[in-house]
Design an enzyme around this catalytic site. Structure first.
Site, mmCIF file in Angstrom:
data_model
loop_
_atom_site.group_PDB
_atom_site.id
_atom_site.type_symbol
_atom_site.label_atom_id
_atom_site.label_comp_id
_atom_site.label_asym_id
_atom_site.label_seq_id
_atom_site.Cartn_x
_atom_site.Cartn_y
_atom_site.Cartn_z
ATOM 1 N N LYS A 129 0.814 -1.211 0.000
ATOM 2 C CA LYS A 129 0.000 0.000 0.000
ATOM 3 C C LYS A 129 0.853 1.270 0.000
ATOM 4 O O LYS A 129 2.023 1.240 0.344
ATOM 5 C CB LYS A 129 -0.956 -0.009 1.209
ATOM 6 C CG LYS A 129 -1.789 -1.288 1.320
ATOM 7 C CD LYS A 129 -2.623 -1.570 0.085
ATOM 8 C CE LYS A 129 -3.598 -2.719 0.229
ATOM 9 N NZ LYS A 129 -3.020 -4.036 0.494
HETATM 10 C C1 LIG Z 1 -9.374 -4.586 -1.390
HETATM 11 C C2 LIG Z 1 -8.709 -5.118 -0.176
HETATM 12 N N1 LIG Z 1 -9.428 -5.304 0.933
HETATM 13 C C3 LIG Z 1 -8.886 -5.755 2.077
HETATM 14 C C4 LIG Z 1 -7.553 -6.054 2.144
HETATM 15 C C5 LIG Z 1 -7.001 -6.596 3.404
HETATM 16 O O1 LIG Z 1 -6.020 -5.805 3.981
HETATM 17 P P1 LIG Z 1 -4.891 -6.462 4.901
HETATM 18 O O2 LIG Z 1 -3.952 -7.201 4.023
HETATM 19 O O3 LIG Z 1 -4.272 -5.277 5.569
HETATM 20 O O4 LIG Z 1 -5.580 -7.344 5.862
HETATM 21 C C6 LIG Z 1 -6.748 -5.884 1.010
HETATM 22 C C7 LIG Z 1 -5.319 -6.202 1.065
HETATM 23 O O5 LIG Z 1 -4.618 -6.189 0.123
HETATM 24 C C8 LIG Z 1 -7.339 -5.408 -0.178
HETATM 25 O O6 LIG Z 1 -6.632 -5.246 -1.295
#
Ligand SMILES: Cc1ncc(COP(=O)(O)O)c(C=O)c1O
Length: 366
Positions: free
Chosen positions: A184
Site C-alpha cells: 500500500k
Molecule cells: C481490497 C482489499 N481489501 C482488504 C484487504 C485486506 O487488507 P490487509 O492485508 O491489511 O488485511 C486488502 C489487502 O490487500 C485489499 O486489497
C-alpha cells in the site's frame, strides 16, 4: 541478463527508520499518543470525523461489520472479483456474503448488478474501491444504499490518496476501511484503519477492538464482547511519517504510471481520478504466456485474484453467472507496481511490452 524487477518492492526512506527509533526510545510502545496522532492525521487527511487504527485491513472490515450491528447469518453483498480478504473478513464473523458482478471497465461492483442481487435478506453492502477506483459507481451505490436504508462499507484498502468529486476514498459509505500492508501507499508492514462520520459506529468499533469496553481499565467493568485488535505506537510512528509524506509518495507513483499509460494507453488499467491505481494491470488473452515472457526479461508479474466463487471454500456462492469477474480472472496480468519502481524501470517495462509477441488487449474490448 541481470535485470530483476520484482512485483512489489516498497520504498522506505531512511528518515522513516529515525522516527521508529525515536518512538522506541520514547518507551511508548503500545497503543498510545502516536497511535492517536496517526488516527487523527488520517481522519483529517480523509476529512472524516472519526478514525480508528487496528491490526489489518481485513480486521478493519470485520470490525466495521460488527460496529454496524451485523451479526452471524446476516447477508452482505460484495463484489464477485477481488482479494480473498474482503470476503473472509465477513465470513469469519459469520456473515453470509452474496456476490455481485463487477463492472468491466472499473473492476468495481456494478450498480446495475447490485440492484438485481439485492433481496429482503440483504443487511449491508460492501463496495471495494478496486485498486483505488472510486468514481461514479461508488457515488451511485452510496446513494442507492442511503435510499434503501442499507449501511455501506467502503473497502478502501487500496485507495488511500484517491479522491472523487473532492471527497476522499473511504468516506462515501457508512464506514470506510484502509489497509497498511506492504504493497500500500502507506505501509506499516501490517495494519489497518476505519473511518466514519458516526460517533455510534466509531464507539462500537473502539470498544470491540479493546476487549469489548474501551473504558475497562478505568472501570474494571466490561459491557460488551470484544477482542484485543489495537494498533501500537511503534508501527504508528512508521505509518504517520509516511502519511505526512503521502503527496510525495503519490507523485513518485504518478511519474512511473504516466510513462506506462502514455505508451500502453487503454491497455493498462486506469482509475477515475488522476491518482494512479495501486496496481499496474494489463489485459491479454494469453496471461500465462505473457508472464513467462516477462519473466524471461527479468520482470515479475502474476495473475492475481479471481471470481470469489472459484475458491473451493466459496463454490456455493456461484448461484448465478459473473461474466465480468470471470473476464478479469482470465485475462488480467499484474505487472510490478511497488513504490520503488523507478522511471527507468517503467521505460524498460514499456520496451519489453512493446516488443512482446503476446498481444495486449484493451479492457473495453472483451
Ligand atoms: C481490497 C482489499 N481489501 C482488504 C484487504 C485486506 O487488507 P490487509 O492485508 O491489511 O488485511 C486488502 C489487502 O490487500 C485489499 O486489497
Amino acid at each position: 541478463m541481470n535485470v530483476h524487477i520484482s512485483l512489489c518492492q516498497p520504498l522506505i526512506d531512511p528518515s522513516y527508520a529515525d522516527s521508529v527509533r525515536q518512538q522506541i526510545l520514547s518507551t511508548y510502545l503500545g497503543p498510545g499518543p502516536t497511535t492517536q496522532e496517526f488516527a487523527s492525521y488520517l481522519a483529517s487527511y480523509t476529512a472524516s470525523r472519526y478514525s480508528l487504527l487496528t491490526v489489518s485491513g481485513t480486521v478493519a472490515l470485520s470490525v466495521a461489520s460488527y460496529a454496524l450491528g451485523l451479526r452471524p447469518g446476516d447477508e452482505i453483498l460484495i463484489p464477485a472479483y477481488g482479494v480473498i480478504s474482503t470476503i473472509n473478513a465477513f465470513t469469519s464473523f459469520g456473515l453470509k456474503p452474496k456476490l455481485v458482478d463487477i463492472d468491466l471497465q472499473t473492476g468495481c461492483m456494478s450498480p446495475t448488478e447490485l440492484k438485481k442481487r439485492i433481496s429482503s435478506k440483504t443487511r449491508a453492502v460492501c463496495f471495494v474501491d478496486f485498486s483505488g477506483y472510486t468514481g461514479s459507481n461508488l457515488v451511485e451505490i452510496s446513494q442507492f444504499c442511503q435510499d434503501n436504508n442499507l449501511p455501506l462499507i467502503e473497502d478502501a484498502a487500496c485507495a488511500l490518496g484517491h479522491h472523487f468529486n473532492g471527497k476522499s476514498a473511504g468516506t462515501f459509505g457508512t464506514i470506510g476501511t484502509f489497509s497498511f500492508s506492504v504493497p500500500k501507499i502507506v505501509t506499516t508492514g501490517q495494519g489497518g484503519a476505519l473511518v466514519t462520520k458516526s460517533k455510534k459506529y466509531f464507539k462500537n468499533a473502539q470498544n470491540f477492538i479493546d476487549n469489548g469496553d474501551s473504558n475497562w481499565r478505568k472501570t474494571n467493568t466490561v459491557r460488551g464482547i470484544g477482542n484485543n485488535l489495537r494498533f501500537n505506537d511503534i508501527l504508528a510512528s512508521f505509518g504517520l511519517v509516511q502519511l505526512k509524506d503521502i503527496k510525495q509518495r503519490i507523485s513518485l507513483k504518478s511519474n512511473v504510471y504516466k510513462i506506462l499509460r502514455r505508451s500502453l494507453s487503454s491497455k493498462i488499467f486506469k482509475v477515475a481520478d488522476n491518482t494512479p491505481p495501486l496496481h499496474n494491470i494489463v489485459f491479454t488473452h494469453k496471461p500465462n504466456a505473457l508472464i513467462e515472457y516477462l519473466k524471461k526479461n527479468g520482470i515479475e508479474a502474476i495473475r492475481q485474484y479471481r471470481t470469489l466463487s472459484q475458491h473451493p471454500i466459496y463454490t456455493h456462492l456461484a448461484d448465478t453467472e459473473f461474466p465480468n469477474a470471470d473476464f478479469w480472472t482470465k485475462y488480467t496480468v499484474y505487472l510490478p507496481f511497488g513504490l520503488s519502481l523507478t522511471e527507468n524501470d517503467a521505460h524498460y517495462l514499456v520496451d519489453v511490452l512493446t516488443h512482446s509477441p503476446i498481444a495486449l488487449d484493451s479492457v473495453f474490448e472483451p
